[in-house]
Structure formats: C-alpha cells, structure tokens
Design a protein around this motif. Structure first.
Motif, PDB file in Angstrom:
ATOM      1  N   GLY A  68       0.827  -1.202   0.000  1.00 12.82           N
ATOM      2  CA  GLY A  68       0.000   0.000   0.000  1.00 12.82           C
ATOM      3  C   GLY A  68       0.859   1.249   0.000  1.00 12.82           C
ATOM      4  N   TYR A  69       0.277   2.330  -0.440  1.00  6.21           N
ATOM      5  CA  TYR A  69       0.979   3.619  -0.495  1.00  6.21           C
ATOM      6  C   TYR A  69       0.604   4.513   0.676  1.00  6.21           C
ATOM      7  CZ  TYR A  69      -3.532   4.803  -2.486  1.00  6.21           C
ATOM      8  OH  TYR A  69      -4.883   4.927  -2.674  1.00  6.21           O
ATOM      9  N   GLU A  70      -0.386   4.089   1.467  1.00 11.58           N
ATOM     10  CA  GLU A  70      -0.913   4.942   2.515  1.00 11.58           C
ATOM     11  C   GLU A  70      -0.670   4.375   3.908  1.00 11.58           C
ATOM     12  OE1 GLU A  70      -2.362   2.164   1.372  1.00 11.58           O
ATOM     13  OE2 GLU A  70      -4.401   2.797   0.922  1.00 11.58           O
ATOM     14  N   HIS A  71      -0.741   5.276   4.859  1.00 11.17           N
ATOM     15  CA  HIS A  71      -0.781   4.925   6.272  1.00 11.17           C
ATOM     16  C   HIS A  71      -2.233   5.142   6.698  1.00 11.17           C
ATOM     17  CE1 HIS A  71       3.625   5.079   6.766  1.00 11.17           C
ATOM     18  NE2 HIS A  71       3.553   6.087   5.917  1.00 11.17           N
ATOM     19  N   ILE A  72      -2.754   4.233   7.501  1.00  7.37           N
ATOM     20  CA  ILE A  72      -4.097   4.421   8.055  1.00  7.37           C
ATOM     21  C   ILE A  72      -3.997   4.187   9.551  1.00  7.37           C
ATOM     22  CG2 ILE A  72      -6.510   3.707   8.057  1.00  7.37           C
ATOM     23  CD1 ILE A  72      -6.147   2.767   5.167  1.00  7.37           C
ATOM     24  N   GLU A  73      -4.361   5.230  10.308  1.00 10.47           N
ATOM     25  CA  GLU A  73      -4.268   5.151  11.763  1.00 10.47           C
ATOM     26  C   GLU A  73      -5.602   5.494  12.394  1.00 10.47           C
ATOM     27  OE1 GLU A  73      -1.748   8.038  13.646  1.00 10.47           O
ATOM     28  OE2 GLU A  73      -2.712   9.711  12.628  1.00 10.47           O
ATOM     29  N   LEU A  74      -5.781   5.004  13.614  1.00 10.31           N
ATOM     30  CA  LEU A  74      -6.982   5.310  14.375  1.00 10.31           C
ATOM     31  C   LEU A  74      -6.788   6.619  15.134  1.00 10.31           C
ATOM     32  CD1 LEU A  74      -7.754   1.741  15.733  1.00 10.31           C
ATOM     33  CD2 LEU A  74      -8.805   2.920  13.779  1.00 10.31           C
ATOM     34  N   LEU A  75      -7.794   7.477  15.085  1.00  9.37           N
ATOM     35  CA  LEU A  75      -7.726   8.764  15.768  1.00  9.37           C
ATOM     36  C   LEU A  75      -8.451   8.741  17.111  1.00  9.37           C
ATOM     37  CD1 LEU A  75      -8.265  11.214  12.771  1.00  9.37           C
ATOM     38  CD2 LEU A  75      -6.120  10.371  13.765  1.00  9.37           C
ATOM     39  N   GLU A  76      -9.115   7.652  17.399  1.00  8.76           N
ATOM     40  CA  GLU A  76      -9.788   7.451  18.687  1.00  8.76           C
ATOM     41  C   GLU A  76      -9.630   5.978  19.063  1.00  8.76           C
ATOM     42  OE1 GLU A  76     -13.642  10.444  18.019  1.00  8.76           O
ATOM     43  OE2 GLU A  76     -13.939   8.281  17.908  1.00  8.76           O
ATOM     44  N   ASP A  77      -9.835   5.671  20.334  1.00  8.82           N
ATOM     45  CA  ASP A  77      -9.978   4.267  20.704  1.00  8.82           C
ATOM     46  C   ASP A  77     -11.130   3.733  19.858  1.00  8.82           C
ATOM     47  OD1 ASP A  77      -8.005   4.653  22.591  1.00  8.82           O
ATOM     48  OD2 ASP A  77      -9.394   4.766  24.287  1.00  8.82           O
ATOM     49  N   SER A  78     -10.937   2.577  19.241  1.00  5.83           N
ATOM     50  CA  SER A  78     -11.911   2.122  18.246  1.00  5.83           C
ATOM     51  C   SER A  78     -12.250   0.645  18.396  1.00  5.83           C
ATOM     52  CB  SER A  78     -11.364   2.355  16.834  1.00  5.83           C
ATOM     53  OG  SER A  78     -11.113   3.727  16.606  1.00  5.83           O
ATOM     54  N   VAL A  79     -13.468   0.319  17.972  1.00  2.00           N
ATOM     55  CA  VAL A  79     -13.922  -1.064  17.872  1.00  2.00           C
ATOM     56  C   VAL A  79     -14.245  -1.298  16.403  1.00  2.00           C
ATOM     57  CG1 VAL A  79     -15.662  -2.746  18.583  1.00  2.00           C
ATOM     58  CG2 VAL A  79     -14.867  -1.007  20.207  1.00  2.00           C
ATOM     59  N   LEU A  80     -13.666  -2.371  15.852  1.00  2.05           N
ATOM     60  CA  LEU A  80     -13.835  -2.663  14.432  1.00  2.05           C
ATOM     61  C   LEU A  80     -14.175  -4.135  14.240  1.00  2.05           C
ATOM     62  CD1 LEU A  80     -10.670  -1.135  14.744  1.00  2.05           C
ATOM     63  CD2 LEU A  80     -11.576  -0.346  12.591  1.00  2.05           C
ATOM     64  N   PHE A  81     -14.723  -4.441  13.093  1.00  2.00           N
ATOM     65  CA  PHE A  81     -14.852  -5.830  12.676  1.00  2.00           C
ATOM     66  C   PHE A  81     -13.765  -6.062  11.640  1.00  2.00           C
ATOM     67  CE2 PHE A  81     -19.148  -4.973  14.221  1.00  2.00           C
ATOM     68  CZ  PHE A  81     -19.291  -6.033  15.098  1.00  2.00           C
ATOM     69  N   GLN A  82     -13.024  -7.121  11.830  1.00  3.49           N
ATOM     70  CA  GLN A  82     -11.872  -7.444  10.985  1.00  3.49           C
ATOM     71  C   GLN A  82     -12.209  -8.690  10.167  1.00  3.49           C
ATOM     72  OE1 GLN A  82      -7.917  -7.504  12.962  1.00  3.49           O
ATOM     73  NE2 GLN A  82      -8.012  -9.689  12.551  1.00  3.49           N
ATOM     74  N   VAL A  83     -11.996  -8.606   8.849  1.00  2.84           N
ATOM     75  CA  VAL A  83     -12.259  -9.740   7.962  1.00  2.84           C
ATOM     76  C   VAL A  83     -11.012  -9.977   7.110  1.00  2.84           C
ATOM     77  CG1 VAL A  83     -13.731 -10.648   6.107  1.00  2.84           C
ATOM     78  CG2 VAL A  83     -14.707  -9.124   7.849  1.00  2.84           C
ATOM     79  N   PRO A  84     -10.489 -11.195   7.096  1.00  2.00           N
ATOM     80  CA  PRO A  84      -9.353 -11.492   6.216  1.00  2.00           C
ATOM     81  C   PRO A  84      -9.766 -11.361   4.747  1.00  2.00           C
ATOM     82  CG  PRO A  84      -9.663 -13.235   7.859  1.00  2.00           C
ATOM     83  CD  PRO A  84     -10.863 -12.344   7.928  1.00  2.00           C
ATOM     84  N   GLY A  85      -8.925 -10.738   3.958  1.00  2.00           N
ATOM     85  CA  GLY A  85      -9.232 -10.543   2.543  1.00  2.00           C
ATOM     86  C   GLY A  85      -9.512 -11.839   1.809  1.00  2.00           C
ATOM     87  N   GLU A  86      -8.782 -12.883   2.125  1.00  2.00           N
ATOM     88  CA  GLU A  86      -8.972 -14.173   1.454  1.00  2.00           C
ATOM     89  C   GLU A  86     -10.367 -14.734   1.748  1.00  2.00           C
ATOM     90  OE1 GLU A  86      -6.305 -13.346   3.328  1.00  2.00           O
ATOM     91  OE2 GLU A  86      -4.885 -13.104   1.670  1.00  2.00           O
TER      92      GLU A  86
END
Length: 167
Positions: A68-86
């Motif tokens: 990837g060409y970008e950085h992606i960071e969290l700006l707050e404490d966060s809750v996410l759902f994570q899914v493997p690309g495959e």
C-alpha cells in the motif's frame, strides 16, 4: 459474513495499515474514527477520514496484493470488525448476494473518491471547508485541526483564517 468477522478493539494512534506493506485485511468501523494519509516530502497529506459504518482497507494491497501507499491510523480508541481478505474473496466467489454487496460497496467508494478529487481540484479551500461543515460537521469535534487542515490542503494558519471568516 458475521462468522468471518472478528471484533477487535485498538487504541487511539494504532496503525491499521502502513505504507510499503501488503495487508489484505478489511475492517468495518463499529466505533471510532480513522484517517488515511501519505507523505509528500516531509509533509503529511490526509486524504480520507472514516467513521462508524465505513470500510477501511488498503486498496492496493487488497486488490493487487501489492504494498500500500498509505498509512491508516486510528484517531480514537476504536472497535472494528476485521475480515481477512482471502475469506472475503471466497465469500464473493460463492455467494452472489455478497458479490453484489461487494460490487455496490466498491461503486460507492469510487463515487466518494471522485467527489473528493473534484472538490480538491475545483473548489477553493473555503468552499472545501464549508462542504466539510455541511457533510460531516462531527469531524471538527473529533479530529485535530492539523489533520483537518491537511485534508483541506491548507496550513493550520490558513484554516484558522477560514474558520474566523465563516463564523
């Protein structure tokens, strides 16, 4: 899809993606906010904010399996759902409803990207700020002004002047 998605919680400042790395994970923000940015010389250029309900991924990594060409960071404490690309790829290949959902999601993201590009190219900084106020006013409460200035393509001093003029 809920069987594929794992709920994860990360603190403010956590890097979901780093430039130069390949990572095909897809995140869905349940709670929190993220920003995507690149470096131009020594300057950070913020080009995207994601909030509740948004999808977060490194497109180059996910689609082309390249760094990837970008950085992606969290700006707050966060809750996410994570899914493997495959796992998502397999779901798209075996379930037409999920494949159509993925296509619709990609179409929506393309339109949002096009709108950001047009705004950046054809609107003044003041117009871009007014647009931000109209479309996502909560960002001003949740994001540092330095990140907002970077997103608008101006310095913090210029952003302060714009804000004073609009009040």
């Amino acid at each position: 899809m809920s069987a594929l998605a794992q709920e994860v919680a990360y603190p403010k400042g956590y890097p979901l993606f780093e430039a130069g790395h390949t990572r095909r994970t897809v995140y869905f923000i349940q709670q929190g906010i993220a920003r995507a940015y690149c470096y131009n010389d020594e300057t950070e250029l913020t080009f995207w904010f994601g909030t509740e309900g948004d999808v977060v991924l490194s497109y180059n990594s996910y689609v082309y399996r390249k760094p990837g060409y970008e950085h992606i960071e969290l700006l707050e404490d966060s809750v996410l759902f994570q899914v493997p690309g495959e796992a998502l790829d397999e779901l798209y290949a075996t379930d037409i409803h999920m494949a159509n959902w993925g296509r619709k999601l990609a179409e929506q993201e393309l339109i949002k990207t096009e709108e950001r590009f047009i705004s950046r190219q054809f609107r003044t900084a003041t117009e871009r700020y007014a647009e931000l106020l109209q479309q996502t006013p909560e960002l001003l409460q949740r994001v540092q002004l330095g990140h907002i200035a970077s997103y608008l393509g101006v310095t913090q001093v210029t952003l302060s002047r714009i804000r004073a003029a609009i009040r």
